[in-house]
Write an enzyme that holds these catalytic residues in place. Structure first.
Site, mmCIF file in Angstrom:
data_model
loop_
_atom_site.group_PDB
_atom_site.id
_atom_site.type_symbol
_atom_site.label_atom_id
_atom_site.label_comp_id
_atom_site.label_asym_id
_atom_site.label_seq_id
_atom_site.Cartn_x
_atom_site.Cartn_y
_atom_site.Cartn_z
ATOM 1 N N PHE A 23 -3.094 0.282 12.241
ATOM 2 C CA PHE A 23 -4.548 0.422 12.290
ATOM 3 C C PHE A 23 -4.891 1.607 13.184
ATOM 4 O O PHE A 23 -4.627 1.590 14.384
ATOM 5 C CB PHE A 23 -5.201 -0.856 12.823
ATOM 6 C CG PHE A 23 -6.695 -0.768 12.939
ATOM 7 C CD1 PHE A 23 -7.479 -0.619 11.812
ATOM 8 C CD2 PHE A 23 -7.319 -0.817 14.180
ATOM 9 C CE1 PHE A 23 -8.864 -0.532 11.907
ATOM 10 C CE2 PHE A 23 -8.704 -0.729 14.289
ATOM 11 C CZ PHE A 23 -9.473 -0.584 13.144
ATOM 12 N N ARG A 74 -11.536 7.862 -10.708
ATOM 13 C CA ARG A 74 -12.818 7.959 -11.415
ATOM 14 C C ARG A 74 -13.659 9.026 -10.745
ATOM 15 O O ARG A 74 -13.269 9.606 -9.735
ATOM 16 C CB ARG A 74 -13.552 6.614 -11.342
ATOM 17 C CG ARG A 74 -13.678 6.110 -9.904
ATOM 18 C CD ARG A 74 -14.575 4.922 -9.760
ATOM 19 N NE ARG A 74 -14.488 4.299 -8.453
ATOM 20 C CZ ARG A 74 -15.082 4.727 -7.345
ATOM 21 N NH1 ARG A 74 -15.817 5.834 -7.389
ATOM 22 N NH2 ARG A 74 -14.955 4.085 -6.202
#
Length: 455
Positions: A208, A297
């Site tokens: 993280f 996309r």
């Protein structure tokens, strides 16, 4: 009786501003358009301006825009030759892409195989590592079942770590773990959430990064061997993992570093046989890029790349899908000036609750370097069934300072009545000194919002 098949007729499997955006690109290429719509969108602008319009179901997205069988039937009865999915809905659904091509139609997007590779976080990471794209340190594949084995992986990566669903997205299916004591419960809860949201409880684990920026690389690839990267965007201003305001190019990142990562992204596309438009998303911290995922996309924020490169990305999507090669080489792609995009939502700017209803006033900004992508007009009713975005203000200037000045003016000029919007939030963000200086991290906006609530 089925409509006669046209030499070029594109069914737009979407709604709102992206449907209108695709429709305009089709017109530029002399392609006819088919607008499919739910009952809630019957009066929408792209429906009125399409060559053919067909209702495919009730307001529920599950029974209209997310129903692949209805979309394929609509393509057949209207004589469509291609389907453009836009963003959201079925745009990254590999089964839908496969079904479109199995029906003898053109899918305006990558192959189903590419969508599957890049849609699974583990296989995507593996493909990126093979292409030399740097990735976030983490597990080598999915997490094992044994708790002690998971603990060993987390220990080797180093806390804090983040547990993620392989099929996740949009901020769902992930948990930050700060210590070994929290790990087992985080894995259990994330797996359960992933099964409920995505039908797949497979997880992986990564380091993280605590103060990273969210940087994107836009790519465009044809089927003749050309893979290009079109510059970078900074999408660090996020709330609940949803982008609010984006800019291009990113501040304070050396151009040669971006070029190096861009070239690797283009190489990765070449390796997996990618076609069409796509976006590589990275976390960037302390001069290092780390790949997190690829969106297969068109992106909501594509206009800022269009404004800084002069390339019509949606038009190129359509050309590539119909077999044309790119008329550009990498050396032809040059970034000019600076651009911002503000997502204008029908929502309360403090509580973020959606604000559907009738828009009674809709005054848009103008002037040099100002563009507004929207499907809305005065008298339009914002339905409660879909995403609350009603438009995007895009500005471009020769420098970041000039673009910021134009953005301030554009936000001040826009007037919306009848529904509540997040325009005041954007005005506050643009006035914030830390934002004006640039280089804010992905936690900045949420921290700033909490500070504002406490004031």
């Amino acid at each position: 009786m089925s409509a006669p098949r046209s030499a070029g007729r594109v069914l737009i499997a979407n709604r709102g501003e992206i449907a209108l955006r695709i429709q305009r690109a089709c017109r530029a290429l002399k392609l006819e358009t088919v607008a499919v719509f739910s009952e809630a969108d019957r009066e929408s602008r792209h429906v009125q301006e399409a060559d053919i319009a067909l209702c495919i179901g009730p307001a529920s997205a599950a029974k209209s825009y997310l129903d692949a069988e209805r979309l394929l039937l609509a393509a057949r009865v209207t004589g469509a030759t291609a389907i453009h999915p836009g963003y959201g809905f079925l745009s990254e659904n590999a089964d839908f892409a496969e079904a479109v091509e199995a029906a003898g139609l053109i899918f305006v997007g990558p192959t189903a195989q590419s969508i599957r590779i890049m849609g699974d976080k583990i296989s995507a990471k593996r493909a990126m590592l093979e292409a030399g794209v740097p990735c976030v340190p983490g597990s080598d594949g999915s997490l094992p079942e044994a708790a002690e084995d998971v603990a060993a992986i987390a220990e080797a990566v180093g806390y804090p770590v983040i547990v993620k669903a392989t099929g996740g997205g949009g901020g769902k299916g992930m948990r930050v773990v700060w210590s070994a004591d929290e790990l087992a419960e985080a894995v259990r809860l994330t797996a359960r959430e992933a099964r409920q949201a995505f039908g797949n409880g497979t997880l992986y684990l990564e380091k993280f990064m605590q103060k990273p920026r969210h940087i994107e690389i836009q790519v465009l690839c044809d089927t003749h061997g050309t893979s290009l990267w079109l510059g970078a965007r900074d999408c660090s201003l996020q709330r609940s993992h949803q982008k609010v305001l984006e800019e291009a190019p990113p501040c304070d990142i050396p151009a040669e570093d971006i070029a190096r990562i861009g070239a690797r992204c283009a190489e990765a596309c070449h390796r997996i046989g990618y076609r069409g438009a796509g976006t590589f998303e990275f976390l960037y911290e302390d001069g290092l890029f780390a790949f997190i995922e690829m969106n297969t996309r068109i992106q909501v924020e594509h206009p800022i790349t269009e404004e800084t490169t002069g390339i019509d990305i949606v038009r190129e999507q359509l050309r590539i899908a119909h077999g044309a090669g790119l008329n550009l080489r990498q050396q032809d792609v040059v970034t000019h000036g600076h651009a911002f995009e503000c997502r204008i939502n029908a929502e309360d700017p403090r509580t973020f609750r959606p604000s559907p209803g009738l828009i009674t006033r809709w005054d848009l900004p103008g002037g040099p370097g100002v563009r507004v992508d929207t499907h809305v007009t005065a008298g339009y009713t914002v339905p409660p069934h879909y995403d609350s975005m009603i438009g995007k203000i895009i500005v471009h200037g020769g420098t970041r300072e000039e673009a910021l000045a134009r953005l301030e003016i554009a936000l001040a000029e826009m007037r919306v009545e009848g529904v509540t919007t997040n325009l005041p939030l954007h005005q506050d963000i643009v006035a914030e000194p830390a934002f004006r200086e640039g280089s804010v991290d992905i936690h900045f906006l949420e921290n700033w919002l909490r500070t504002r609530e406490d004031a």
